[in-house]
Design a protein around this motif. Structure first.
Motif, PDB file in Angstrom:
ATOM      1  N   PHE A  62      17.769  59.594  -4.596  1.00 22.18           N
ATOM      2  CA  PHE A  62      17.072  59.291  -3.431  1.00 22.18           C
ATOM      3  C   PHE A  62      16.961  59.981  -2.605  1.00 22.18           C
ATOM      4  CE2 PHE A  62      17.435  57.034   0.500  1.00 22.18           C
ATOM      5  CZ  PHE A  62      16.641  56.149   0.368  1.00 22.18           C
ATOM      6  N   THR A  63      17.690  61.175  -2.307  1.00 20.43           N
ATOM      7  CA  THR A  63      17.734  61.940  -1.185  1.00 20.43           C
ATOM      8  C   THR A  63      16.272  62.871  -1.452  1.00 20.43           C
ATOM      9  OG1 THR A  63      20.062  61.942  -0.768  1.00 20.43           O
ATOM     10  CG2 THR A  63      18.966  63.814   0.099  1.00 20.43           C
ATOM     11  N   SER A  64      16.414  63.235  -2.757  1.00 19.38           N
ATOM     12  CA  SER A  64      15.369  64.303  -3.128  1.00 19.38           C
ATOM     13  C   SER A  64      13.866  63.444  -2.952  1.00 19.38           C
ATOM     14  CB  SER A  64      15.616  64.998  -4.409  1.00 19.38           C
ATOM     15  OG  SER A  64      15.636  63.878  -5.267  1.00 19.38           O
ATOM     16  N   LYS A  65      14.075  62.437  -3.323  1.00 19.87           N
ATOM     17  CA  LYS A  65      12.849  61.478  -3.276  1.00 19.87           C
ATOM     18  C   LYS A  65      12.203  61.451  -1.628  1.00 19.87           C
ATOM     19  CE  LYS A  65      12.590  58.643  -7.163  1.00 19.87           C
ATOM     20  NZ  LYS A  65      13.304  57.363  -7.503  1.00 19.87           N
ATOM     21  N   ASN A  69       9.167  63.535   0.401  1.00 24.12           N
ATOM     22  CA  ASN A  69       7.855  62.527   1.018  1.00 24.12           C
ATOM     23  C   ASN A  69       7.715  63.130   2.424  1.00 24.12           C
ATOM     24  OD1 ASN A  69       6.753  61.139  -1.132  1.00 24.12           O
ATOM     25  ND2 ASN A  69       8.515  60.092  -1.301  1.00 24.12           N
ATOM     26  N   LEU A  70       8.701  63.933   2.993  1.00 24.82           N
ATOM     27  CA  LEU A  70       8.556  64.291   4.439  1.00 24.82           C
ATOM     28  C   LEU A  70       7.330  64.836   4.661  1.00 24.82           C
ATOM     29  CD1 LEU A  70      12.064  65.635   5.328  1.00 24.82           C
ATOM     30  CD2 LEU A  70      11.426  63.518   5.568  1.00 24.82           C
ATOM     31  N   PRO A  71       6.926  64.530   5.767  1.00 27.52           N
ATOM     32  CA  PRO A  71       5.462  65.252   6.201  1.00 27.52           C
ATOM     33  C   PRO A  71       5.813  66.606   6.669  1.00 27.52           C
ATOM     34  CG  PRO A  71       6.201  63.547   7.886  1.00 27.52           C
ATOM     35  CD  PRO A  71       7.197  63.486   6.826  1.00 27.52           C
ATOM     36  N   HIS A  72       4.854  67.422   6.206  1.00 33.34           N
ATOM     37  CA  HIS A  72       5.059  68.871   6.700  1.00 33.34           C
ATOM     38  C   HIS A  72       4.872  68.968   8.061  1.00 33.34           C
ATOM     39  CE1 HIS A  72       6.234  70.379   2.683  1.00 33.34           C
ATOM     40  NE2 HIS A  72       5.080  69.495   2.198  1.00 33.34           N
ATOM     41  N   LYS A  73       5.963  69.242   8.866  1.00 28.92           N
ATOM     42  CA  LYS A  73       5.469  69.341  10.110  1.00 28.92           C
ATOM     43  C   LYS A  73       4.897  70.601  10.461  1.00 28.92           C
ATOM     44  CE  LYS A  73       9.006  67.152  13.212  1.00 28.92           C
ATOM     45  NZ  LYS A  73      10.130  67.451  13.830  1.00 28.92           N
TER      46      LYS A  73
ATOM     47  N   ALA B  52      12.486  53.700   5.559  1.00 25.83           N
ATOM     48  CA  ALA B  52      13.225  53.814   7.138  1.00 25.83           C
ATOM     49  C   ALA B  52      13.688  55.341   7.245  1.00 25.83           C
ATOM     50  CB  ALA B  52      14.611  53.138   6.908  1.00 25.83           C
ATOM     51  N   PHE B  53      14.071  56.352   6.114  1.00 26.95           N
ATOM     52  CA  PHE B  53      14.423  57.640   6.514  1.00 26.95           C
ATOM     53  C   PHE B  53      13.145  58.274   7.089  1.00 26.95           C
ATOM     54  CE2 PHE B  53      18.231  56.609   4.155  1.00 26.95           C
ATOM     55  CZ  PHE B  53      19.148  57.222   4.981  1.00 26.95           C
ATOM     56  N   LEU B  54      11.984  57.984   6.223  1.00 30.05           N
ATOM     57  CA  LEU B  54      10.639  58.812   6.771  1.00 30.05           C
ATOM     58  C   LEU B  54      10.328  58.658   8.288  1.00 30.05           C
ATOM     59  CD1 LEU B  54       8.424  58.512   3.690  1.00 30.05           C
ATOM     60  CD2 LEU B  54       9.796  60.432   4.360  1.00 30.05           C
ATOM     61  N   ARG B  55      10.508  56.973   8.709  1.00 32.13           N
ATOM     62  CA  ARG B  55      10.141  56.739   9.774  1.00 32.13           C
ATOM     63  C   ARG B  55      11.243  57.502  11.059  1.00 32.13           C
ATOM     64  NH1 ARG B  55       7.354  51.396  10.723  1.00 32.13           N
ATOM     65  NH2 ARG B  55       5.979  51.718   8.738  1.00 32.13           N
ATOM     66  N   ALA B  56      12.507  57.496  10.593  1.00 30.97           N
ATOM     67  CA  ALA B  56      13.618  58.133  11.388  1.00 30.97           C
ATOM     68  C   ALA B  56      13.066  59.711  11.491  1.00 30.97           C
ATOM     69  CB  ALA B  56      14.914  58.093  10.744  1.00 30.97           C
ATOM     70  N   TYR B  57      12.859  60.340  10.437  1.00 36.18           N
ATOM     71  CA  TYR B  57      12.328  61.677  10.621  1.00 36.18           C
ATOM     72  C   TYR B  57      11.096  62.067  11.536  1.00 36.18           C
ATOM     73  CZ  TYR B  57      10.898  66.256   9.108  1.00 36.18           C
ATOM     74  OH  TYR B  57      10.356  67.786   9.155  1.00 36.18           O
ATOM     75  N   THR B  58       9.930  61.006  11.348  1.00 39.68           N
ATOM     76  CA  THR B  58       8.812  61.090  12.156  1.00 39.68           C
ATOM     77  C   THR B  58       8.971  60.959  13.674  1.00 39.68           C
ATOM     78  OG1 THR B  58       7.837  59.380  11.174  1.00 39.68           O
ATOM     79  CG2 THR B  58       7.173  61.297  10.302  1.00 39.68           C
ATOM     80  N   ASN B  59       9.914  60.064  13.892  1.00 41.64           N
ATOM     81  CA  ASN B  59      10.043  59.565  15.202  1.00 41.64           C
ATOM     82  C   ASN B  59      11.401  60.030  15.990  1.00 41.64           C
ATOM     83  OD1 ASN B  59       7.844  57.783  15.338  1.00 41.64           O
ATOM     84  ND2 ASN B  59       9.027  56.639  13.763  1.00 41.64           N
TER      85      ASN B  59
END
Lengths: 201, 187
Positions: A62-65, A69-73, B52-59
């Motif tokens: 789950f964590t690696s998924k 998917n994190l947007p590249h800042k 939820a984690f993606l939202r937490a990250y971006t916000n």
């Protein structure tokens, strides 16, 4: 024995809102009241069942998924931050650049000879010269743009030549100014503008 | 925990993306639990938990470090889950076949536990039955029951997560519990 316990009382028991004495009374009442016993046991069971179901784990990887998917800042560019922090300087710069362009365009824009002032002057096209002939008298200031000036007569006032050369064999009673530098010209324009504004108001 | 959390959040805010994986690791089970219990379907639950984690990250910049991080994160999770429930087609049920997976119903998508096969089956059926009862609750009562009895949260925290007054949260817990009680009577 009559039942004095309401649904709300049972709720209060499970939400921990009953005082010690109330709770004691409730416990004493329970063995005598089948209705309350049932309700009480059922709520207890409900809570126990719900709590017992509470052991779920996130799927593997789950964590690696999430991390994939994190947007590249994008690192915020320095100048962007700077602009954000100094709005006044930016406004002044924009204004300055804009007016510089306007001035520059006016400066190089026209080759036409223009004369302002009152009196009879001759314009010699071939040499692009404005001639104040001998014996002629100009009352007031004389300003010539984009041309040379040859004063053989008299000027009773200031003589200004912009973008040109002058030769005076005659007489000029006021200040004589020759402007061939852009900055000097801008300064001259500002001076005239303020002078005009003051005198007109 | 809180201090460690604060440091993690700060590191992420400073651009250290890897620090975020520590946050995900710390909360993934609880976040997944909320989304799974709300939605009753592991595929959707996984999508919502990830979202939820993606939202937490971006916000992350809007997170107030003086408050509990878990409260903020659970709030995002419950909101996303409730939104998802709203957008769903009506009459969605665990018994319905999942689109594109013939013969595979919701039960078979339950998260597997590391136990012996026989026990695993019993466990899965048990979990599925409870989940079925929980899924029958209206979403607001469902959220209250999940946060109270599965996440073991205080009424105050629940009130912040659900953005409701404590008294309302209490009522929702009570009504959800009563509805469940009636359904579990036969057990």
């Amino acid at each position: 024995m009559e039942c004095f316990v309401s649904v709300n009382d049972i709720r209060r028991y499970f939400d921990g809102e009953m005082k010690q004495e109330e709770r004691d009374q409730f416990y004493l009442h329970l063995p005598d009241c089948i209705k309350c016993q049932e309700h009480f046991e059922e709520v207890k069971k409900t809570i126990a069942l719900t709590q017992s179901a509470s052991h779920i784990e996130a799927p593997p990887a789950f964590t690696s998924k999430v991390m994939d998917n994190l947007p590249h800042k994008k690192p915020r560019r320095r100048w962007k931050t700077w602009i954000h922090n100094h709005p006044l300087i930016v406004a002044a710069l924009v204004c300055f650049i804009f007016s510089s362009i306007v001035f520059w365009l006016i400066w190089i824009g026209s080759d036409e000879v223009t004369i302002s002032g009152e009196g009879n002057v001759e314009v010699i096209r071939e040499t692009n010269t404005v001639l104040v002939p001998e014996g002629e008298m100009i009352e007031g200031d004389l300003v010539v743009r984009n041309g040379n000036v040859d004063v053989q007569g008299e000027v009773h006032g200031d003589l200004t030549v912009i973008h040109g050369e002058m030769s005076t064999t005659g007489q000029v009673t006021g200040d004589v100014e020759e402007i061939n530098q852009m900055l000097a010209w801008i300064w001259y324009e500002i001076k005239t503008l303020t002078k005009d504004t003051w005198s007109s108001s | 925990m809180d201090e460690w959390m604060k440091r993690c959040v700060q590191k992420v805010q400073e651009g250290d993306t890897d620090a975020f994986s520590e946050i995900v690791n710390a909360f993934k089970d609880r976040v997944y639990q909320i989304s799974y219990r709300m939605l009753g379907n592991s595929q959707e639950a996984q999508d919502i938990a990830q979202e939820a984690f993606l939202r937490a990250y971006t916000n992350l910049s809007s997170y107030d470090p003086n408050r509990k991080f878990s409260t903020w994160l659970f709030r995002i999770t419950t909101n996303l889950s409730i939104d998802k429930l709203r957008k769903r087609k009506p009459n969605y049920s665990l018994d319905a076949e999942v689109e594109g997976t013939e013969g595979l119903d919701g039960y078979s998508q339950l998260a597997a536990q590391d136990v012996l096969p026989d026990e695993q089956v019993v466990m899965l059926e048990w979990q599925a039955s409870i989940q079925k009862e929980i899924s029958a609750l209206p979403p607001k009562y469902r959220a209250a029951i999940i946060l109270k009895y599965m996440e073991d949260l205080s009424l105050q925290e629940m009130s912040e997560i659900l953005n409701l007054p404590v008294a309302t949260v209490k009522t929702h817990v009570h009504r959800g519990r009563e509805a469940l009680r009636k359904r579990l009577k036969k057990w």
